[in-house]
Write an enzyme that holds these catalytic residues in place. Structure first.
Site, PDB file in Angstrom:
ATOM      1  N   HIS A 162       0.802  -1.218   0.000  1.00  0.00           N
ATOM      2  CA  HIS A 162       0.000   0.000   0.000  1.00  0.00           C
ATOM      3  C   HIS A 162       0.835   1.269   0.000  1.00  0.00           C
ATOM      4  O   HIS A 162       0.442   2.273  -0.579  1.00  0.00           O
ATOM      5  CB  HIS A 162      -0.992  -0.029   1.158  1.00  0.00           C
TER       6      HIS A 162
ATOM      7  N   CYS B 278     -10.498  -0.969 -10.108  1.00  0.00           N
ATOM      8  CA  CYS B 278      -9.771   0.089  -9.396  1.00  0.00           C
ATOM      9  C   CYS B 278      -8.417  -0.388  -8.880  1.00  0.00           C
ATOM     10  O   CYS B 278      -7.785   0.280  -8.076  1.00  0.00           O
ATOM     11  CB  CYS B 278     -10.612   0.633  -8.253  1.00  0.00           C
TER      12      CYS B 278
HETATM   13  C1  PEP Z   1      -7.162  -3.881  -4.815  1.00  0.00           C
HETATM   14  O1  PEP Z   1      -6.977  -4.799  -4.015  1.00  0.00           O
HETATM   15  O2  PEP Z   1      -6.989  -3.979  -6.028  1.00  0.00           O
HETATM   16  C2  PEP Z   1      -7.591  -2.557  -4.328  1.00  0.00           C
HETATM   17  C3  PEP Z   1      -7.961  -1.625  -5.148  1.00  0.00           C
HETATM   18  O3  PEP Z   1      -7.551  -2.371  -2.986  1.00  0.00           O
HETATM   19  P1  PEP Z   1      -6.202  -2.165  -2.162  1.00  0.00           P
HETATM   20  O4  PEP Z   1      -5.057  -2.028  -3.104  1.00  0.00           O
HETATM   21  O5  PEP Z   1      -6.398  -0.940  -1.331  1.00  0.00           O
HETATM   22  O6  PEP Z   1      -6.132  -3.403  -1.348  1.00  0.00           O
END
Ligand code: PEP
Ligand code: MG
Length: 757
Positions: free
Chosen positions: A363, A675
């Protein structure tokens, strides 16, 4: 055998530099195997040779002088095949190369094993003796096991020398490359500022003391404070705990009172070290020594030393907190970067980021991409404690850190930075024109946000909505759960800034690699544990406060959508829907004019892929979180640099899953978006458009690049490409086919600056 192995490894770990480490190895291994010779050859890339670095049993004068070209002799053969060679008479082997200076003609039996670190052969560990008999299986197994355990320590020691500009065999080096993985593309040059979490002796960087006398006085004051604490505790506990436990404080006091530890730290400070660094150095040395003791009681004293020194460290950090000084061209380095560390750097001063732990899908790397900061993650061999104040290059394209750069290399990278800036400036004109393919198929490009700064940047890039607002980001930067009102204010800002465009707020997605400092979750398998919706359904008070805040924030704007993360079954969605309805009802009863927002489910788990239709029936839209979906489909921890090369959203399994989700959501007549980070990869975006995704949501920094690529490809061509790659069974081949299409469309220059997987 295991005890002997452990002993050698621990002793080598404690060595002060590469040469001492190698000397310990040859000495201890010779003794452990009761053989006549033990030697280590290491590869020196600058010389393209394996250099005899240490030996017990061969002529000492040969050490450091004798070398074999790459591929030469038995050493070259072991290194080339990365396999052991066990011979009863080495001189009879066709590859044998006699080295007069070593005096090895007296020895016949030969066992050489490669020293392998991250797939590359660092050198060869050899034992020899004068009999004509091969080493037995047990000896071979011992040497192989030991070599595997020593490789990391040797690599680290080599890297430590390399930071000082010295090659394994002592030559001057420059342009030293430390590999990691790409976290955020781009190149940055700047001065390293090492940041570290409090109260951790292992992460204190090496720094100079500004004023040695002052530093010694300060250290002594802190030491005295710990002494007083100990006496106080000793006193208070009288009659409350068993006498043996109370005696522990006596032990501590004696350790402090005989001044051994304290004196050593003071001596280090006198050499110019800052107090925290000196304490950490001395503490680690003592801890290691105790851990190596045969006697169990003494071994356990390592814990006491650690505890005691941590208490001193606490005072050193608390009494006079050292404010981090960020230079104008800060390259922020830490063992494990956190979002809070990033946002602490004053605006405009952050050039680049390096994290020893984590990988491109962590993240913090996602946050870095959103901020457009070149980043290298997973630089596991980087001796980061020694980097403070040094100039380095961060190559976020290749995922490399370069220290000791010489002028020509610096110039090359400065040119790259210039090209990078020109490329971005060249895309400015696209901001206000719609995203359509060359044959006029409309595609919607939205953005992912977390901070308010992202919102402003996104609007500036012409984003058409927010496809993912990671609500946990403000939670991560806070010191306690934000209240309903605080959340409401925060959400209102995002909604207002984007209105009337839609803003998709994801309910709190903590767990995995997102730990709130005030809500620790300790688990053996955090990514398979208490994460996302699993946490919030177990804590309805947290979920309700958040949903109420979102709904209240949207009053009068009506541009809110709510999205649920980490869903693995329909019950979770039903439960969440009930809570959202309850929050809505409560607010209506409080006389607030709240509209019920569209609700969506994220498809992030393989289980959810197979339940797309059932999930889509329950909600208004589906959004694929390809970061987690890739992690879970491929069983590749998105945070682990060791397996980062296996993490690819172009894996056929991922592409087939995505295509299935699109088809099934559309069959239910619902909208489908994506996303995850792959939406911001121009090549991947072409495939996603061809699959039929209605919305691609990405970090703002990549939006115009994606728009530029989509505008230059027709939907027909994209679908042809998709047909072609869906027949392929290898991620690399798929990536190449996509690259070729972009090359033919004349937009390949955008590839280098955008690739994330
Ligand atoms: C994903 O897992 O693709 C997502 C958009 O959420 P995160 O990256 O915050 O886990
Ligand atoms: Mg996710």
């Amino acid at each position: 055998m295991l005890g002997r192995l452990r002993g050698i490894v621990q002793e080598v770990e404690g060595a002060k530099d590469l040469q001492s480490a190698l000397d310990i190895i040859v000495n201890r291994v010779r003794r452990a195997l009761d053989t006549q010779v033990c030697s280590v050859y290491l590869l020196d890339n600058d010389l393209s040779a394996h250099v005899l670095m240490a030996s017990e049993g061969l002529n000492k004068e040969a050490v450091g002088r004798v070398s074999l070209e790459v591929g030469e002799g038995l050493v070259g053969l072991v290194a080339k095949h990365a396999e052991p060679i066990n011979l009863q008479d080495a001189s009879l082997h066709p590859s044998y190369r006699y080295l007069k200076e070593t005096g090895e003609e007296n020895f016949h039996a030969f066992l050489g094993v490669p020293i392998i670190h991250h797939r590359s052969v660092l050198g060869v560990l050899i034992v020899q003796h004068d009999e004509r008999r091969p080493f037995d299986e047990g000896e071979e197994a011992f040497l192989i096991t030991l070599s595997a355990q020593l490789a990391g320590i040797i690599a680290h020691a080599e890297a430590t020398d390399a930071i000082e500009g010295v090659s394994p065999s002592g030559h001057k080096t420059s342009d030293t490359v430390f590999p990691g993985v790409s976290g955020s593309s781009g190149v940055a040059i700047g001065q390293v500022v090492v940041v570290f979490p409090p109260a951790d002796l292992n992460q204190i960087p090496d720094r100079h003391a500004r004023d040695i006398d002052k530093e010694i006085n300060f250290f002594n004051t802190c030491l005295n404070s710990v002494r007083e604490d100990m006496r106080e505790m000793h006193h208070q506990l009288a009659g409350h705990v068993a006498e043996e436990e109370r005696q522990l404080f006596d032990v501590y006091l004696r350790m402090l009172d005989d001044d051994a530890l304290g004196n050593e730290v003071v001596e280090r400070i006198k050499l110019g070290w800052w107090a925290q660094g000196a304490l950490a150095y001395v503490a680690k040395e003592h801890i290691r020594n105790f851990e190596m003791m045969e006697d169990e009681y003494l071994r356990e004293r390592a814990v006491d030393i650690k505890d005691l020194c941590s208490r001193v460290l606490f005072y050193l950090q608390e009494k006079e907190p050292v404010a981090t000084e960020y230079t104008e061209d800060t390259i922020l380095v830490s063992e494990e970067l956190t979002p809070a560390m990033l946002v602490d750097v004053p605006k405009g001063k952050l050039n680049g980021l390096i994290s020893v732990k984590g990988s491109g899908s962590s993240h913090v790397a996602i946050l870095a991409r959103t901020m457009g900061i070149p980043t290298v993650m997973g630089a596991v061999d980087l001796p980061y404690n020694q980097l403070d104040g040094r100039k380095v290059i961060v190559d976020g394209y290749k995922g490399e850190v370069i220290s000791n750069p010489l002028a020509p290399l610096l110039q090359r990278y400065q040119n790259t930075i210039k090209e990078q800036d020109q490329l971005i400036a060249g895309l400015e004109d696209l901001k206000d024109i719609p995203c359509v393919t060359a044959d006029d198929h409309r595609v919607h490009l939205w953005v992912n946000t977390g901070l308010m700064a992202d919102v402003m940047h996104s609007l500036d890039q012409g984003a058409e909505g927010i496809g993912l607002f990671r609500t946990e980001v403000p939670f991560l930067l806070s010191e306690q759960f934000p209240s309903e009102q605080e959340q409401c204010d925060l959400y209102r800002e995002q909604l207002e800034a984007f209105a009337p465009k839609l803003v998709t707020m994801r309910t709190l997605d903590i767990g995995g690699d997102k730990a709130l400092p005030y809500f620790p979750i300790e688990e053996a398998n955090p990514f398979l544990g208490w994460r996302g919706i699993r946490v919030t359904l177990d804590h309805p008070e947290i979920f309700m406060a958040q949903v109420r805040a979102m709904l209240r924030a949207s009053i009068g704007l009506e541009n809110l959508q709510i999205m649920l993360p980490m869903v693995s079954n329909v019950n979770e969605v039903n439960s969440a829907l009930q809570l959202i309805k309850r929050a809505h009802r409560e607010l209506i009863q409080e006389d607030l004019q709240v509209q019920f927002p569209p609700i969506g489910v994220m498809i992030e788990l393989p289980a959810a892929v197979y339940q797309t239709r059932a999930l889509a029936k329950l909600v208004d839209f589906i959004s694929v979180g390809s970061n987690d979906l890739t992690q879970y489909l491929l069983a590749v921890d998105r945070n682990n640099p060791r397996v980062a090369n296996l993490y690819s959203a172009f894996h056929p399994a991922v592409l087939h899953a995505l295509f299935q989700v699109v088809r099934e959501t559309q069959e239910e007549g619902k909208k489908v978006s994506i996303c995850g980070e792959m939406a911001g990869d121009p090549g991947a975006a072409v495939l996603l458009v061809a699959m039929g995704f209605d919305i691609l949501s990405m970090n703002a920094a990549t939006l115009l690049k994606v728009k530029s690529v989509i505008r230059s490809v027709s939907l027909d061509a994209a679908q042809d490409l998709l047909d072609q790659v869906m027949q392929m069974d290898d991620a690399q081949m798929i990536r190449s086919a996509v690259d070729l299409t972009l090359y033919n469309a004349g937009v390949d220059r955008l590839l280098r600056s955008s690739r994330t997987h």
